[in-house]
Design an enzyme around this catalytic site. Structure first.
Site, PDB file in Angstrom:
ATOM      1  N   ASP A 166       0.839  -1.199   0.000  1.00 43.41           N
ATOM      2  CA  ASP A 166       0.000   0.000   0.000  1.00 43.41           C
ATOM      3  C   ASP A 166       0.872   1.245   0.000  1.00 43.41           C
ATOM      4  OD1 ASP A 166      -2.639   1.459   0.463  1.00 43.41           O
ATOM      5  OD2 ASP A 166      -1.423   2.154   2.159  1.00 43.41           O
TER       6      ASP A 166
ATOM      7  N   TYR B 299       2.902  10.250   0.585  1.00 40.47           N
ATOM      8  CA  TYR B 299       4.064   9.765   1.321  1.00 40.47           C
ATOM      9  C   TYR B 299       5.348  10.284   0.691  1.00 40.47           C
ATOM     10  CZ  TYR B 299       0.612   6.441   3.176  1.00 40.47           C
ATOM     11  OH  TYR B 299      -0.499   5.865   3.747  1.00 40.47           O
TER      12      TYR B 299
ATOM     13  N   LYS C  88      -3.444   5.774  -3.322  1.00 38.65           N
ATOM     14  CA  LYS C  88      -4.504   6.670  -2.888  1.00 38.65           C
ATOM     15  C   LYS C  88      -4.626   7.878  -3.815  1.00 38.65           C
ATOM     16  CE  LYS C  88      -3.521   5.110   1.777  1.00 38.65           C
ATOM     17  NZ  LYS C  88      -2.202   4.485   1.533  1.00 38.65           N
TER      18      LYS C  88
ATOM     19  N   SER D 106       1.366   4.192  15.340  1.00 36.08           N
ATOM     20  CA  SER D 106       2.468   5.089  14.951  1.00 36.08           C
ATOM     21  C   SER D 106       3.821   4.669  15.529  1.00 36.08           C
ATOM     22  CB  SER D 106       2.188   6.548  15.340  1.00 36.08           C
ATOM     23  OG  SER D 106       1.025   7.018  14.712  1.00 36.08           O
TER      24      SER D 106
ATOM     25  N   ILE E 159       4.421   3.284  18.818  1.00 32.34           N
ATOM     26  CA  ILE E 159       4.525   3.161  20.266  1.00 32.34           C
ATOM     27  C   ILE E 159       4.355   1.712  20.727  1.00 32.34           C
ATOM     28  CG2 ILE E 159       2.075   3.627  20.702  1.00 32.34           C
ATOM     29  CD1 ILE E 159       4.959   4.963  22.865  1.00 32.34           C
ATOM     30  N   LEU E 160       3.637   0.892  19.951  1.00 30.69           N
ATOM     31  CA  LEU E 160       3.462  -0.519  20.301  1.00 30.69           C
ATOM     32  C   LEU E 160       4.561  -1.409  19.725  1.00 30.69           C
ATOM     33  CD1 LEU E 160      -0.406  -0.984  19.935  1.00 30.69           C
ATOM     34  CD2 LEU E 160       0.938  -0.987  22.043  1.00 30.69           C
ATOM     35  N   ALA E 161       5.533  -0.795  19.075  1.00 30.70           N
ATOM     36  CA  ALA E 161       6.626  -1.583  18.486  1.00 30.70           C
ATOM     37  C   ALA E 161       7.979  -1.050  18.932  1.00 30.70           C
ATOM     38  CB  ALA E 161       6.515  -1.564  16.965  1.00 30.70           C
TER      39      ALA E 161
END
Length: 336
Positions: free
Chosen positions: A46, A51, A77, A238, A240-242
């Protein structure tokens, strides 16, 4: 064709980092990361003109142009047209001000009319070095970019991009279309319309282990009732969980850090990686067709695949529920 039928596998590669999101990465590192995704079996990619003002599409296209076109699914997109003219000064991007400050300096038009949609697709095909797109998302017609003007932008897209993409789908030029946004309201509004009908949506950051309650209130029941699929973007909130420090594309506030610490402590107690918990949570909802995770290092792709396949015990999900760290309405693995 539904999104679940169209998409090959549960894990896709999101290319926002290839546009130099947060930091400038060398071309060689970008290419190696896309190649690593391919070697790890990822077959859904994607991208978006937004970007890095076309940079991510160019970098992705350079690698994928060496691969058999029928072996992967590609989405991009519409909503931004990249010009030859260079931007002077900082870009005005609403809440996402410095997101791609290291990207290409080319000026972007933010426009969702029919004419701009067709031009955007043509330009993306060139940057991606391909002859077709499988899915096209209508990008960022939401409050985070437009504030109180978002409904006017939505109307521009409804009478422009939506109708163009519906026609292209009906003609077989593209396989599917929908919205690619960071907010639930534009998708809810689209699903309430009599026309045109989207095939699905890419929802970034709003159905994650860390942030999912709002999406469960109205959007996901509507999508499930209408048989519309979801691609979950930004499953690590974004980063924070990685292991990162960003939430909502900015430095995470104290209350988010505290919640992440609780999640990580619980995961560690059960011997579960936080990445596995994040990916498998997002995939547990029946509307979810795939998750799309971004990366700028080849090693991260292998981590994502391992997280997808990691065995997470039912006891972890049960304790997660009991601790109030997920919404009571959120479907969990094992039917917890």
């Amino acid at each position: 064709m539904s999104l679940k039928e169209l998409l090959p596998g549960k894990l896709g590669y999101g290319t926002a980092p290839l546009g130099n999101m947060f930091r400038a990465i060398p071309d060689q590192e970008a290419a190696a990361t896309v190649e690593a995704a391919w070697q790890q079996g990822v077959r859904y990619y994607d991208s978006a003109p937004f970007y890095g003002a076309g940079l991510a599409e160019e970098r992705l296209g350079e690698v994928l142009s060496t691969k058999p076109r029928d072996e992967y699914v590609l989405s991009t997109k519409v909503g931004r047209v990249i010009l030859e003219e260079l931007e002077e000064g900082a870009r005005e991007l609403g809440e996402k001000g410095g997101l791609f400050e290291h990207g290409s300096p080319h000026k972007m038009l933010h426009v969702w009319t029919a004419e701009a949609t067709e031009r955007s697709i043509e330009d993306s095909l060139k940057r991606l070095r391909t002859d077709r797109l499988d899915i096209v998302w209508v990008h960022d017609i939401a409050q985070d970019f437009h504030g109180d003007r978002w409904l006017a932008k939505f109307e521009e897209a409804r009478t422009g991009a939506f109708r163009v993409l519906s026609r292209l789908r009906d003609e077989g030029v593209i396989g599917a279309w929908g919205l690619g946004v960071n907010k639930t309201e534009p998708i809810e509004l689209t699903l309430s319309l009599d026309e045109p009908r989207p095939d699905g949506f890419l929802l970034a950051g709003r159905y994650t282990l860390l942030d999912h309650g709002h999406a469960l209130q109205r959007l996901l029941p509507m999508a499930q009732e209408q048989g519309v699929g979801m691609v979950v973007g930004g499953p690590y909130s974004s980063g924070i969980l990685a292991g990162g420090t960003h939430f909502e594309y900015q430095e995470a506030p104290a209350h988010i850090i505290e919640r992440v610490t609780r999640l990580k402590d619980l995961a560690a107690k059960h011997g579960v990686s936080i990445k596995a918990a994040a990916l498998q949570f997002s995939l547990a909802h029946p509307v979810t067709a795939a998750v799309v995770a971004g990366a700028t290092k080849p090693s991260r792709i292998a981590e994502d695949q391992a997280a997808l396949n990691e065995t997470v015990p039912a006891a972890f999900w049960q304790e997660l529920r009991a601790a109030g760290l997920v919404s009571p309405a959120a479907p969990l693995p094992y039917g917890v």
